[in-house]
Design a protein around this motif. Structure first.
Motif, PDB file in Angstrom:
ATOM      1  N   CYS A   1       0.818  -1.188   0.032  1.00  0.00           N
ATOM      2  CA  CYS A   1       0.054   0.166   0.040  1.00  0.00           C
ATOM      3  C   CYS A   1       0.872   1.241   0.057  1.00  0.00           C
ATOM      4  O   CYS A   1       0.274   2.220   0.112  1.00  0.00           O
ATOM      5  CB  CYS A   1      -0.897  -0.039   1.483  1.00  0.00           C
TER       6      CYS A   1
ATOM      7  N   VAL B   1      -0.815  -7.898   3.430  1.00  0.00           N
ATOM      8  CA  VAL B   1      -0.885  -6.478   3.258  1.00  0.00           C
ATOM      9  C   VAL B   1       0.189  -5.728   3.987  1.00  0.00           C
ATOM     10  O   VAL B   1       0.576  -5.777   5.219  1.00  0.00           O
ATOM     11  CB  VAL B   1      -2.219  -5.723   3.798  1.00  0.00           C
TER      12      VAL B   1
ATOM     13  N   CYS C   1       0.802  -0.259   5.057  1.00  0.00           N
ATOM     14  CA  CYS C   1      -0.595  -0.037   5.106  1.00  0.00           C
ATOM     15  C   CYS C   1      -0.924   0.702   6.474  1.00  0.00           C
ATOM     16  O   CYS C   1      -0.099   0.483   7.680  1.00  0.00           O
ATOM     17  CB  CYS C   1      -1.549  -1.284   5.149  1.00  0.00           C
ATOM     18  N   SER C   2      -1.720   1.838   6.495  1.00  0.00           N
ATOM     19  CA  SER C   2      -2.068   2.635   7.581  1.00  0.00           C
ATOM     20  C   SER C   2      -3.346   1.922   8.473  1.00  0.00           C
ATOM     21  O   SER C   2      -4.154   0.868   7.552  1.00  0.00           O
ATOM     22  CB  SER C   2      -2.430   3.993   7.362  1.00  0.00           C
TER      23      SER C   2
ATOM     24  N   PHE D   1      -6.397   2.193   5.891  1.00  0.00           N
ATOM     25  CA  PHE D   1      -6.672   1.176   4.981  1.00  0.00           C
ATOM     26  C   PHE D   1      -7.380  -0.122   5.796  1.00  0.00           C
ATOM     27  O   PHE D   1      -8.040  -0.813   5.214  1.00  0.00           O
ATOM     28  CB  PHE D   1      -5.331   0.883   4.140  1.00  0.00           C
ATOM     29  N   GLU D   2      -6.655  -0.587   6.866  1.00  0.00           N
ATOM     30  CA  GLU D   2      -7.152  -1.676   7.536  1.00  0.00           C
ATOM     31  C   GLU D   2      -8.767  -1.720   7.722  1.00  0.00           C
ATOM     32  O   GLU D   2      -9.470  -2.540   7.699  1.00  0.00           O
ATOM     33  CB  GLU D   2      -6.360  -2.044   8.778  1.00  0.00           C
TER      34      GLU D   2
ATOM     35  N   PHE E   1      -2.466  -8.444   8.009  1.00  0.00           N
ATOM     36  CA  PHE E   1      -1.898  -7.151   7.854  1.00  0.00           C
ATOM     37  C   PHE E   1      -0.721  -7.075   8.849  1.00  0.00           C
ATOM     38  O   PHE E   1      -0.610  -7.331   9.740  1.00  0.00           O
ATOM     39  CB  PHE E   1      -2.917  -5.882   8.547  1.00  0.00           C
TER      40      PHE E   1
END
Length: 290
Positions: A168, A204, A207-208, A211-212, A233
């Protein structure tokens, strides 16, 4: 480079490797003594129940669905129905598409041609490299579908399956605005919910929390599928990623040892080494073949 060329040529291999018999037994519950019986049982279900009209019903095509569902005909049939329904509902993703035109995706999709039983084929989606002004979100899904349709033709990958890595880094709200619920549902279907892919896991990275959170919203579109149990994640933690995917299988940017191959290069090599069987398979699936 010599190894890579050998790997590219192997993408056209349609033979069942004798060495993969044991891997098929472990990963797919496939027994040589019952394989043909399961294929015939799946074919009987398709004809008798009439819930779907597959593009093909030959042994090699049906076998990929069985391998994706642990060699259980009833589960493979449910997957086949989902697959056919998805194709009927989204013909624009595949019908008359020029498969070679997806070279325009560049490095948005990458792969590592180092397949092994614990990971399978590693496929990487670098969402931050996607330019929504140049490539629509549906084209992004369509390219992923093409990548998987070509890959799953190879018996070895039917057995080993694949692992997805979604990077991401570089994603902005501009990207997020283009990912509608309908696009998310298409992506979910392609990633294994309605595709004969032995999905080993979805990871993933970069990612922040935003996004999760968005992911958990889209999860409600297909809440009952086992796919969600294999989604992980890792935030920005490479050590967390390495607990699931050994560095031997990862590109160097993720602390690994391998060179990645872009979708652009992969398709160029597929075109170089393709044969009549490949053209026939693609034409049967509805793609444009030159």
């Amino acid at each position: 480079m010599m190894f890579q060329e050998i790997a590219f040529k192997a993408e056209m291999d349609r033979h069942n490797d004798p060495e993969s018999v044991e891997e098929a037994r472990i990963l797919c519950d496939e027994e040589p003594a019952t394989r043909q019986r399961n294929i015939e049982e799946l074919r009987r279900m398709i004809y008798e129940r009439g819930e779907c009209t597959p593009p093909r019903t030959d042994d090699s095509f049906l076998l990929r669905f069985l391998r994706a569902r642990r060699s259980v005909p009833a589960r493979a049939h449910r997957l086949m129905v989902r697959y056919c329904n998805f194709r009927e509902q989204n013909p624009h993703l595949w019908r008359d598409q020029d498969w070679f035109s997806y070279t325009r995706m560049g490095n948005v999709y990458e792969g590592v041609l180092f397949d092994r039983p614990d990971v399978g084929r590693l496929i990487i989606c670098r969402l931050g490299l996607w330019d929504p002004d140049q490539i629509s979100a549906e084209d992004l899904v369509s390219a992923c579908l093409l990548l998987l349709e070509v890959g799953i033709m190879q018996p070895k990958l039917q057995v080993l399956g694949g692992t997805a890595l979604v990077d991401c880094e570089g994603i902005t709200m501009k990207h997020v605005r283009h990912i509608s619920p309908s696009i998310a549902l298409q992506a979910i279907n392609v990633m294994g919910f309605a595709f004969p892919l032995h999905q080993r896991g979805v990871h993933v990275i970069n990612c922040s929390r935003v996004f999760e959170t968005l992911f958990h919203f889209f999860k409600r579109l297909a809440p009952a599928d086992d796919l969600w149990k294999r989604v992980h994640f890792h935030g920005y933690n490479l050590n967390s990623l390495h607990r699931f995917i050994h560095p031997d299988c990862l590109p160097k940017r993720y602390g690994g040892l391998r060179d990645e191959v872009s979708l652009e290069l992969w398709l160029t090599k597929i075109k170089q080494y393709k044969n009549k069987d490949f053209d026939t398979d693609m034409r049967t699936l509805g793609y444009c073949v030159d």
